[in-house]
Design an enzyme around this catalytic site. Structure first.
Site, mmCIF file in Angstrom:
data_model
loop_
_atom_site.group_PDB
_atom_site.id
_atom_site.type_symbol
_atom_site.label_atom_id
_atom_site.label_comp_id
_atom_site.label_asym_id
_atom_site.label_seq_id
_atom_site.Cartn_x
_atom_site.Cartn_y
_atom_site.Cartn_z
ATOM 1 N N LYS A 52 11.860 -35.620 38.145
ATOM 2 C CA LYS A 52 11.337 -36.976 38.320
ATOM 3 C C LYS A 52 10.022 -37.154 37.562
ATOM 4 C CE LYS A 52 14.629 -37.151 39.828
ATOM 5 N NZ LYS A 52 15.732 -36.249 40.224
ATOM 6 N N GLY A 116 15.787 -11.713 51.485
ATOM 7 C CA GLY A 116 16.344 -11.464 52.818
ATOM 8 C C GLY A 116 17.799 -11.035 52.731
ATOM 9 N N GLY A 185 28.721 -32.561 30.756
ATOM 10 C CA GLY A 185 28.789 -33.150 32.090
ATOM 11 C C GLY A 185 27.968 -34.429 32.186
ATOM 12 N N ILE A 189 22.725 -34.613 36.805
ATOM 13 C CA ILE A 189 21.753 -33.896 35.965
ATOM 14 C C ILE A 189 21.929 -34.290 34.501
ATOM 15 C CG2 ILE A 189 21.101 -31.602 35.099
ATOM 16 C CD1 ILE A 189 21.573 -30.520 37.914
ATOM 17 N N GLY A 272 27.685 -28.988 37.437
ATOM 18 C CA GLY A 272 27.633 -28.802 38.885
ATOM 19 C C GLY A 272 26.801 -27.599 39.275
ATOM 20 N N ASP A 313 22.499 -26.718 50.467
ATOM 21 C CA ASP A 313 23.434 -26.554 49.348
ATOM 22 C C ASP A 313 24.414 -25.407 49.559
ATOM 23 O OD1 ASP A 313 22.090 -28.585 48.088
ATOM 24 O OD2 ASP A 313 21.600 -27.450 46.276
ATOM 25 N N ALA A 321 18.579 -32.868 48.511
ATOM 26 C CA ALA A 321 17.439 -32.331 49.248
ATOM 27 C C ALA A 321 17.336 -32.941 50.649
ATOM 28 C CB ALA A 321 16.162 -32.606 48.466
ATOM 29 N N HIS A 445 10.010 -63.028 49.833
ATOM 30 C CA HIS A 445 10.258 -63.573 48.505
ATOM 31 C C HIS A 445 8.978 -63.539 47.692
ATOM 32 C CE1 HIS A 445 11.805 -66.146 45.345
ATOM 33 N NE2 HIS A 445 10.678 -66.831 45.421
HETATM 34 P P1 FAD Z 1 17.193 -24.678 47.606
HETATM 35 O O1 FAD Z 1 16.267 -25.784 47.338
HETATM 36 O O2 FAD Z 1 18.012 -24.159 46.483
HETATM 37 O O3 FAD Z 1 16.325 -23.510 48.230
HETATM 38 C C1 FAD Z 1 16.847 -22.259 48.519
HETATM 39 C C2 FAD Z 1 15.733 -21.252 48.520
HETATM 40 O O4 FAD Z 1 16.219 -20.022 49.039
HETATM 41 C C3 FAD Z 1 15.215 -20.934 47.123
HETATM 42 O O5 FAD Z 1 13.812 -21.082 47.097
HETATM 43 C C4 FAD Z 1 15.615 -19.490 46.879
HETATM 44 O O6 FAD Z 1 14.682 -18.768 46.095
HETATM 45 C C5 FAD Z 1 15.671 -18.950 48.297
HETATM 46 N N1 FAD Z 1 16.560 -17.808 48.495
HETATM 47 C C6 FAD Z 1 17.858 -17.690 48.120
HETATM 48 N N2 FAD Z 1 18.385 -16.535 48.557
HETATM 49 C C7 FAD Z 1 17.386 -15.886 49.220
HETATM 50 C C8 FAD Z 1 17.316 -14.670 49.907
HETATM 51 N N3 FAD Z 1 18.396 -13.877 50.054
HETATM 52 N N4 FAD Z 1 16.127 -14.303 50.456
HETATM 53 C C9 FAD Z 1 15.038 -15.118 50.348
HETATM 54 N N5 FAD Z 1 15.062 -16.295 49.717
HETATM 55 C C10 FAD Z 1 16.223 -16.692 49.172
HETATM 56 N N6 FAD Z 1 18.337 -33.595 45.171
HETATM 57 C C11 FAD Z 1 17.872 -34.776 45.631
HETATM 58 O O7 FAD Z 1 18.090 -35.103 46.807
HETATM 59 N N7 FAD Z 1 17.163 -35.621 44.830
HETATM 60 C C12 FAD Z 1 16.910 -35.326 43.538
HETATM 61 O O8 FAD Z 1 16.272 -36.103 42.829
HETATM 62 C C13 FAD Z 1 17.385 -34.089 43.019
HETATM 63 N N8 FAD Z 1 17.143 -33.741 41.742
HETATM 64 C C14 FAD Z 1 17.582 -32.523 41.289
HETATM 65 C C15 FAD Z 1 17.324 -32.195 39.955
HETATM 66 C C16 FAD Z 1 17.748 -30.974 39.465
HETATM 67 C C17 FAD Z 1 17.462 -30.618 38.018
HETATM 68 C C18 FAD Z 1 18.424 -30.059 40.321
HETATM 69 C C19 FAD Z 1 18.852 -28.716 39.814
HETATM 70 C C20 FAD Z 1 18.686 -30.386 41.631
HETATM 71 C C21 FAD Z 1 18.275 -31.627 42.135
HETATM 72 N N9 FAD Z 1 18.540 -32.015 43.448
HETATM 73 C C22 FAD Z 1 18.109 -33.231 43.897
HETATM 74 C C23 FAD Z 1 19.277 -31.153 44.372
HETATM 75 C C24 FAD Z 1 18.287 -30.433 45.321
HETATM 76 O O9 FAD Z 1 17.369 -29.699 44.557
HETATM 77 C C25 FAD Z 1 19.040 -29.518 46.261
HETATM 78 O O10 FAD Z 1 20.061 -30.242 46.925
HETATM 79 C C26 FAD Z 1 18.103 -28.942 47.312
HETATM 80 O O11 FAD Z 1 17.066 -28.220 46.705
HETATM 81 C C27 FAD Z 1 18.869 -28.034 48.271
HETATM 82 O O12 FAD Z 1 17.985 -27.519 49.208
HETATM 83 P P2 FAD Z 1 18.249 -26.114 49.928
HETATM 84 O O13 FAD Z 1 17.102 -25.922 50.841
HETATM 85 O O14 FAD Z 1 19.615 -26.085 50.467
HETATM 86 O O15 FAD Z 1 18.235 -25.028 48.765
HETATM 87 P P1 NAD Z 2 27.712 -33.186 39.007
HETATM 88 O O1 NAD Z 2 28.767 -32.714 39.903
HETATM 89 O O2 NAD Z 2 26.903 -34.378 39.363
HETATM 90 O O3 NAD Z 2 28.342 -33.513 37.560
HETATM 91 C C1 NAD Z 2 29.052 -32.570 36.818
HETATM 92 C C2 NAD Z 2 29.894 -33.294 35.785
HETATM 93 O O4 NAD Z 2 30.424 -32.334 34.878
HETATM 94 C C3 NAD Z 2 31.085 -34.017 36.421
HETATM 95 O O5 NAD Z 2 31.062 -35.371 36.033
HETATM 96 C C4 NAD Z 2 32.288 -33.255 35.882
HETATM 97 O O6 NAD Z 2 33.420 -34.080 35.679
HETATM 98 C C5 NAD Z 2 31.745 -32.702 34.557
HETATM 99 N N1 NAD Z 2 32.461 -31.523 34.038
HETATM 100 C C6 NAD Z 2 32.897 -30.444 34.732
HETATM 101 N N2 NAD Z 2 33.508 -29.552 33.918
HETATM 102 C C7 NAD Z 2 33.454 -30.077 32.666
HETATM 103 C C8 NAD Z 2 33.920 -29.636 31.381
HETATM 104 N N3 NAD Z 2 34.549 -28.471 31.206
HETATM 105 N N4 NAD Z 2 33.705 -30.435 30.312
HETATM 106 C C9 NAD Z 2 33.079 -31.631 30.454
HETATM 107 N N5 NAD Z 2 32.612 -32.091 31.651
HETATM 108 C C10 NAD Z 2 32.790 -31.323 32.738
HETATM 109 O O7 NAD Z 2 26.777 -31.917 38.748
HETATM 110 P P2 NAD Z 2 25.302 -31.800 38.136
HETATM 111 O O8 NAD Z 2 24.962 -33.002 37.341
HETATM 112 O O9 NAD Z 2 25.247 -30.461 37.502
HETATM 113 O O10 NAD Z 2 24.405 -31.787 39.424
HETATM 114 C C11 NAD Z 2 24.559 -30.753 40.428
HETATM 115 C C12 NAD Z 2 24.120 -31.211 41.776
HETATM 116 O O11 NAD Z 2 22.724 -31.403 41.820
HETATM 117 C C13 NAD Z 2 24.776 -32.522 42.160
HETATM 118 O O12 NAD Z 2 25.704 -32.240 43.173
HETATM 119 C C14 NAD Z 2 23.692 -33.387 42.678
HETATM 120 O O13 NAD Z 2 23.948 -33.728 44.008
HETATM 121 C C15 NAD Z 2 22.419 -32.553 42.598
HETATM 122 N N6 NAD Z 2 21.416 -33.364 41.888
HETATM 123 C C16 NAD Z 2 20.985 -34.506 42.490
HETATM 124 C C17 NAD Z 2 20.081 -35.327 41.834
HETATM 125 C C18 NAD Z 2 19.634 -36.577 42.496
HETATM 126 O O14 NAD Z 2 19.859 -36.730 43.686
HETATM 127 N N7 NAD Z 2 18.995 -37.503 41.786
HETATM 128 C C19 NAD Z 2 19.618 -34.995 40.576
HETATM 129 C C20 NAD Z 2 20.093 -33.849 39.981
HETATM 130 C C21 NAD Z 2 20.990 -33.035 40.664
#
Ligand code: FAD
Ligand code: NAD
Length: 466
Positions: A52, A116, A185, A189, A272, A313, A321, A445
């Site tokens: 962001k 862990g 994809g 993302i 994904g 996740d 998140a 408004h």
């Molecule tokens: P995580 O945030 O993945 O946290 C898991 C933690 O566990 C990590 O810190 C890891 O190091 C730790 N861990 C793992 N295994 C162990 C272990 N065995 N021992 C100790 N620690 C461990 N979601 C949104 O809602 N809005 C967004 O705008 C958004 N943007 C995103 C942009 C990107 C580029 C990406 C990649 C993801 C985005 N997401 C967004 C998705 C969001 O980041 C995840 O859904 C969220 O972080 C999941 O939270 P979590 O607590 O399940 O896991």
């Molecule tokens: P995604 O599931 O959103 O999109 C993956 C895309 O890749 C799909 O449209 C799928 O059809 C395509 N795809 C798969 N295999 C392919 C192939 N072989 N060739 C071409 N296209 C292919 O996954 P992402 O964008 O990687 O994001 C992962 C997760 O992170 C999402 O589930 C999302 O919830 C989370 N995320 C959330 C935010 C947000 O909330 N703003 C931002 C970033 C990520």
């Protein structure tokens, strides 16, 4: 550290750290185990927050170059300082991850840095080995919350190798604007980070397997989004299944079924995310993952082992998140009070492109497939005074309500700041509102929220400003 806890949380992402705080608030002796030195998980370190920050900065860059003149503001010599832009992002991340450490301390959550790993249960509780960089210890807890999150999903034939062919983490920190970037994809993302680099000057091609972008969202939204992003300069190719990508000398080559190989400077793999359970010791305690690597849980987010819960996740459902946070609170309350609940029907999903995209609840396609009768009302931002004043008139709000009861079942938006507007819809759905309820609320408004009201009126064919 005395090693007997009421709750041990593994992972300090939004699921884990929020669960730990709520447990501590409820008077439970809680430890949070995190393998990374910085807390906050994917979200704060390499996900929501840094992406962001980049989206905001790159949007300002485009604004300064292309749109300020429309407002009569003349600026000359606009140029990009990528190093500064990345530093700003890193500073925001540091501030927030440090903030989580402070929150844990303030709430009395004990923090353990290390990996862990679940060990077979002892008489007095579940045991977890925590391996730090130079030591290991075993702790015991009555309850365990697994919140280990996810990692970038791999694609067969595509070998990730640092930032030339990499995932989102690398794309958050390219040290130069790639001349030609191929994104695999057109999901969340792909569109967010594809937008960032396209705005900063990259020639971005997005290859998507489905016939439209954001295939998991309402079709009308996906179609409109594709039109807008194409106009912004992204090259979007649909129905393209990528089968391979490799580094070839000073460039990369991407291969897809039925396509000529595409040459580029960098590749972003965004197909994904996959649950992360490596080294967690699930086999040692008898927890089996499902076909997608997720930890199976029941309606209370409890695994097959009593007292061991899993959230975020690493379990089924949206990888978001705030979904992880809600589950963290629900499990903490379940452990601490016996009650805990997540309303999965009202979890919003926001994509922070320009314009933003936001949805909550069921899509029209899902309702059709389930045979649920529904009515639909939509309203465009073009007819809204605030949107016109902002100069952001692209998009619409669409409300789907039950055909007989009028209860709101889904709300889908594309347009200015809809990431904020969607909360009105989530709130309404959380209270079981009908479209008539939304339509009867007095909306200030001129606000963008008036588009939500008009869409609700449109469900009954009585929008006022169309
Ligand atoms: P995580 O945030 O993945 O946290 C898991 C933690 O566990 C990590 O810190 C890891 O190091 C730790 N861990 C793992 N295994 C162990 C272990 N065995 N021992 C100790 N620690 C461990 N979601 C949104 O809602 N809005 C967004 O705008 C958004 N943007 C995103 C942009 C990107 C580029 C990406 C990649 C993801 C985005 N997401 C967004 C998705 C969001 O980041 C995840 O859904 C969220 O972080 C999941 O939270 P979590 O607590 O399940 O896991
Ligand atoms: P995604 O599931 O959103 O999109 C993956 C895309 O890749 C799909 O449209 C799928 O059809 C395509 N795809 C798969 N295999 C392919 C192939 N072989 N060739 C071409 N296209 C292919 O996954 P992402 O964008 O990687 O994001 C992962 C997760 O992170 C999402 O589930 C999302 O919830 C989370 N995320 C959330 C935010 C947000 O909330 N703003 C931002 C970033 C990520």
């Amino acid at each position: 550290m005395d090693a007997l806890f009421d709750v041990a949380v593994i992972g300090a992402g939004p699921g884990g750290y929020v669960a730990a705080i709520r447990c501590a608030q409820l008077g439970l002796r809680t430890v949070c185990i995190e393998k990374e030195p910085a807390l906050g998980g994917t979200c704060l370190r390499v996900g929501c927050i840094p992406s962001k920050a980049l989206l905001e900065s790159s949007e300002r860059y485009v604004e300064a170059r292309k749109h300020l003149a429309e407002h009569g503001v003349q600026v000359q010599g606009v140029s990009l300082d990528l190093e500064r832009l990345l530093e700003r992002k890193d500073k925001i991340v540091k501030g927030l991850t440090d903030g989580v450490a402070h929150l844990l301390k303030k709430n009395g959550v004990e923090r353990l840095e290390g990996h862990g790993c679940l060990l077979p249960r002892a008489e007095d509780g579940h045991r977890i080995e925590v391996r730090g960089s130079d030591s290991a210890q075993v702790i015991t807890a009555t309850n365990v919350i697994i919140a280990t999150g996810s990692k970038v999903a791999d694609l067969a034939g595509v070998e990730r190798c640092g930032d030339r062919i990499g995932g989102s983490t690398e794309a958050l920190a390219y040290d130069a604007v790639p001349e030609r970037l191929v994104v695999i994809g057109a999901g969340v993302i792909g569109l967010e980070l594809g937008s960032v680099w396209a705005r900063l000057g990259s020639n971005v091609t997005v290859l998507e397997y489905s016939e439209r972008c954001l295939p998991m969202m309402d079709a009308a939204i996906g179609k409109r989004a594709a039109k807008i992003f194409k106009r912004q300069g992204l090259t979007l190719k649909f129905g393209v299944r990528v089968t391979g990508a490799r580094v070839d000398g000073d460039h990369c080559v991407v291969e897809a079924e039925g396509q000529e190989p595409i040459s580029c400077d960098r590749v972003l793999v965004a197909v994904g995310r996959a649950p992360y359970t490596e080294g967690l010791g699930l086999d040692q305690v008898g927890i089996e993952t499902d076909e997608r690597g997720r930890i199976p849980v029941d309606a209370h987010l409890e695994t097959s082992i009593p007292g061991v819960f899993a959230i975020g996740d690493v379990v089924q459902g949206a990888m978001l998140a705030h979904k992880a946070e809600e589950e963290g609170v629900a499990v903490a309350e379940r452990i601490g009070t016996g009650w805990g609940h997540v309303n999965y029907d009202a979890i919003p999903n926001v994509i922070y492109t320009d314009p933003e995209i936001a949805t909550v609840g069921k899509t029209a396609e899902e309702l059709e497939a389930a045979g649920v009768p529904f009515k639909e009302g939509s309203f465009p931002f073009m007819a809204n005074g605030r949107a016109r004043a902002l100069g952001q008139t692209e998009g619409f709000v669409k409300i789907l309500a039950h055909g007989e009861t009028d209860r709101v079942l889904g709300v889908h938006m594309i347009g200015p700041r809809v990431g904020e507007l969607i909360v009105e819809a989530s709130m309404a759905m959380s209270f079981g509102a009908s479209s008539e309820d939304i339509a009867r609320v007095c909306h200030a408004h001129p606000t963008l929220h008036e588009v939500v009201k008009e869409a609700a009126l449109a469900v009954d064919g009585r929008a006022l400003h169309m």
